[in-house]
Each structure stands twice: as C-alpha cells, then as structure tokens.
Design an enzyme around this catalytic site. Structure first.
Site, PDB file in Angstrom:
ATOM      1  CG  HIS A  35      -6.862   4.542  -1.190  1.00 47.40           C
ATOM      2  ND1 HIS A  35      -5.662   4.199  -0.623  1.00 47.40           N
ATOM      3  CD2 HIS A  35      -6.837   4.057  -2.457  1.00 47.40           C
ATOM      4  CE1 HIS A  35      -4.945   3.538  -1.512  1.00 47.40           C
ATOM      5  NE2 HIS A  35      -5.621   3.441  -2.637  1.00 47.40           N
ATOM      6  N   GLY A  36      -9.588   4.792   2.109  1.00 44.20           N
ATOM      7  CA  GLY A  36     -10.314   5.354   3.249  1.00 44.20           C
ATOM      8  C   GLY A  36     -11.689   4.729   3.416  1.00 44.20           C
ATOM      9  CG  HIS A  92      -5.898   7.273   3.774  1.00 37.19           C
ATOM     10  ND1 HIS A  92      -5.196   8.032   2.867  1.00 37.19           N
ATOM     11  CD2 HIS A  92      -6.085   6.070   3.204  1.00 37.19           C
ATOM     12  CE1 HIS A  92      -4.974   7.290   1.781  1.00 37.19           C
ATOM     13  NE2 HIS A  92      -5.499   6.109   1.955  1.00 37.19           N
ATOM     14  N   GLY A  93      -8.308   6.923   7.537  1.00 40.95           N
ATOM     15  CA  GLY A  93      -8.313   6.954   8.999  1.00 40.95           C
ATOM     16  C   GLY A  93      -9.557   7.563   9.624  1.00 40.95           C
ATOM     17  CG  ASP A 134      -2.095   0.768   1.255  1.00 39.84           C
ATOM     18  OD1 ASP A 134      -2.497   1.206   0.169  1.00 39.84           O
ATOM     19  OD2 ASP A 134      -2.682   0.971   2.349  1.00 39.84           O
ATOM     20  CG  HIS A 135      -0.783   4.828   0.359  1.00 39.93           C
ATOM     21  ND1 HIS A 135      -1.157   5.875  -0.441  1.00 39.93           N
ATOM     22  CD2 HIS A 135      -1.922   4.349   0.888  1.00 39.93           C
ATOM     23  CE1 HIS A 135      -2.469   6.021  -0.397  1.00 39.93           C
ATOM     24  NE2 HIS A 135      -2.963   5.097   0.398  1.00 39.93           N
ATOM     25  CG  ASN A 173      -7.607   0.343  -0.341  1.00 39.84           C
ATOM     26  OD1 ASN A 173      -7.773  -0.589  -1.124  1.00 39.84           O
ATOM     27  ND2 ASN A 173      -6.605   1.190  -0.467  1.00 39.84           N
ATOM     28  CB  THR A 203      -9.019   3.053  10.231  1.00 37.81           C
ATOM     29  OG1 THR A 203      -7.983   3.709   9.490  1.00 37.81           O
ATOM     30  CG2 THR A 203      -9.117   3.679  11.607  1.00 37.81           C
TER      31      THR A 203
HETATM   32  P1  13P Z   1      -8.939   3.343   6.168  1.00 37.48           P
HETATM   33  O1  13P Z   1      -7.842   2.974   7.127  1.00 37.48           O
HETATM   34  O2  13P Z   1      -9.430   4.726   6.366  1.00 37.48           O
HETATM   35  O3  13P Z   1     -10.014   2.313   6.110  1.00 37.48           O
HETATM   36  O4  13P Z   1      -8.234   3.359   4.708  1.00 37.48           O
HETATM   37  C1  13P Z   1      -7.493   2.258   4.281  1.00 37.48           C
HETATM   38  C2  13P Z   1      -6.742   2.613   3.066  1.00 37.48           C
HETATM   39  O5  13P Z   1      -7.238   3.300   2.195  1.00 37.48           O
HETATM   40  C3  13P Z   1      -5.378   2.091   2.924  1.00 37.48           C
HETATM   41  O6  13P Z   1      -4.709   2.686   1.856  1.00 37.48           O
END
Ligand code: 13P
Length: 288
Positions: free
Chosen positions: A207-208, A179-180, A81-82, A229, A232
């Site tokens: 994402h997120g 994210h998060g 990831d990233h 994805n 969190t």
């Molecule tokens: P979350 O942690 O917000 O669910 O996002 C995960 C993510 O996009 C990882 O790249």
C-alpha cells in the site's frame, strides 16, 4: 476478461511481476486506465474507496469495468479498497466487485482473524477474492490517520497464522510505506519483506505505492509483492492537469478539453508504472 484478484495475482506469480492496483477517483479516468494496461499487455486491478464507490454507484462501477474489460480485451479485477464494515463488503460483492479488502489491522490479532475469516467465507461463496491486512500502514486512508510513531510493522510469525486461519487470497503488509505520501519517498524495509516472503506463499500487497522509490520495485517484486497499490500519484496529476486546462479553456467549450488531458496524464503514469511492474530486467522464475 473481467476477473478476480486471485487470478491476476496468480499470473503475477507465474511471471514474477506485480499487478498495478490503481485507485479510480472518478469514472472519467476509467477508460484510459484500462487502455494503459492493454497497451502494456498486463492485467490491471482497478480499486475504489467506499466513498468513491458510493459517489459513482457500486453497480455502475461494475458495469463500466466489465464493459471496458470486454471491449479492450484486458484482464480487469475490480477491488474494494480498505473496507471495515461487513455491509460495505456485502454491497460490493453483491453488486459484482470481484475482490474486496477487509482491513482489520486496527483490531486485536484474534479479532482480525475472526472477522477476516467471515469475510472470506462470504466472498468465496460468491466467487470474489479477499485481501487482508496485518500491521499498520502509515498515513491517512478512509479518514483514519496513523502516525509514523504508531506504525506497527507486520510480524512474520503472525502472517503464517493469519493466512492459515483466514484463507485470504492476498495480504497487505506494513513494511514502512505510508498512504498519501507524494512529496517525499519512504524507506521500505526490504529485510522484513524477505523474512515475510520466506514464511509464506501468499501474494503480498504494498500500500502507499506513491511514496515508494522506483529503484526499490525490483526488490519488492522479487520478494513476493504481487499487488502494488498506487492512488495519490494519479489523483495529484489528474488534478494538476485538469486545473491547468480549466484555467485556460473558455467556459462554453466542451468539457472534453479539460478532462481528456487529465485522463491521459493518468494513462501515462499507469503505463510507466506497469512497465516497471513487469520486472523485465529479471529473468522469469523457472521451477527448480
Ligand atoms: P497511495 O495513494 O499512497 O499511492 O496509496 C494507495 C493505496 O495504498 C490504496 O490503498
């Protein structure tokens, strides 16, 4: 089978569903993550941050993912990831990860294209898939924080050029997710997603996912989101369960009493998400 992002997103496209890409935060949760996919009858993408891959070991992650894919007879793609550094990407691919994300979203457009293309060339030569990113997703990931006000939505025109010039296998887009985000939910820009989906066939990535309302899932899936994805939500619930168990369990009792309930909490979330990702309420797309 231990497989690639390209293969599992193709399955998603064929069945008009999305594949859950779940962040593994430790090795403990891995078996239940993959058993969740098995019980739901879906492929799964296991993804790790670079920090987690280093903490566990890239090759150890690969060995565990491969073994579980074989034992449980589930299609598993292992994705980095990233990543922003070519050395990290090379290490993941050389260790046997089947997919990487190159995140050049902070770079000027042309530089993002050039660097993503170089990653694609290396990855494809080694049988791995690549996810690129256009636009900026809000929140914090890998220590990089993007303020809500600085968030840039993905431009549909850029998508066409980016996909053509880079040869990526999937594309992360910025449509209002962060994210998060686990204490509230976000407003996803569905009209923008529709515009993007109209100009490209590339599998799109959200994402997120923790901050996305479940009622929005069908709109996302029906408009080309093929990788979803979630990180969190797993982390928060594993930690909550483990904290409660550690507080109650005598210090000389097996660690299993603390860790198994936390792993099972993760499994239940994944099963619930996959159930929604399979988009069972929508008819399977039939070629016209
Ligand atoms: P979350 O942690 O917000 O669910 O996002 C995960 C993510 O996009 C990882 O790249």
């Amino acid at each position: 089978m231990y497989t690639t992002l390209k293969n599992v997103t193709q399955t998603a496209e064929d069945l008009n569903m999305t594949i859950g890409a779940f962040n593994a935060h430790n090795l403990e949760m891995m078996p239940e993550m993959i058993r969740a996919a098995k019980e739901m009858g879906s492929p799964i993408i296991i993804q790790t941050s670079i920090a987690t891959a280093r903490y566990i070991g890239f090759k150890v992650m690969v060995a565990v993912a491969k073994q579980l894919a074989e034992d449980e007879m589930v299609d598993v793609a292992l994705h980095l990831d990233h990543a922003q550094d070519f050395d990290d990407i090379k290490e993941a691919i050389d260790s046997g990860y089947t997919s990487v994300m190159y995140d050049g979203s902070q770079l000027p457009f042309k530089e993002n294209i050039a660097k993503t293309r170089a990653v694609v060339q290396y990855a494809h030569k080694h049988g791995a898939s690549v996810e690129g990113e256009l636009g900026t997703i809000g929140g914090t990931e890998e220590g990089i924080h993007v303020e809500e006000a600085d968030r840039i939505y993905t431009s549909p025109e850029d998508v066409v050029e980016f996909v053509k010039e880079t040869g990526v296998d999937a594309l992360a887009i910025a449509i209002g997710t962060n994210h998060g985000q686990f204490k509230s939910k976000t407003e996803v820009n569905i009209p923008l997603l529709k515009e993007i989906h109209q100009v490209t066939d590339i599998p799109l990535v959200v994402h997120g996912g923790t901050g996305v309302k479940e009622e929005d899932y069908p709109d996302l899936i029906n408009n080309g989101i093929r990788k979803f994805n979630v990180g969190t939500e797993l982390l928060v619930n594993w930690t909550k369960e483990a904290k409660a168990c550690f507080a109650e369990t005598p210090v000389n009792k097996s660690l299993r009493h603390n860790v198994i309930p936390a792993n099972l909490a993760v499994k239940e979330i994944i099963k619930h998400k996959i159930g929604l990702f399979m988009n069972v309420d929508s008819p399977i797309k039939v070629a016209q």
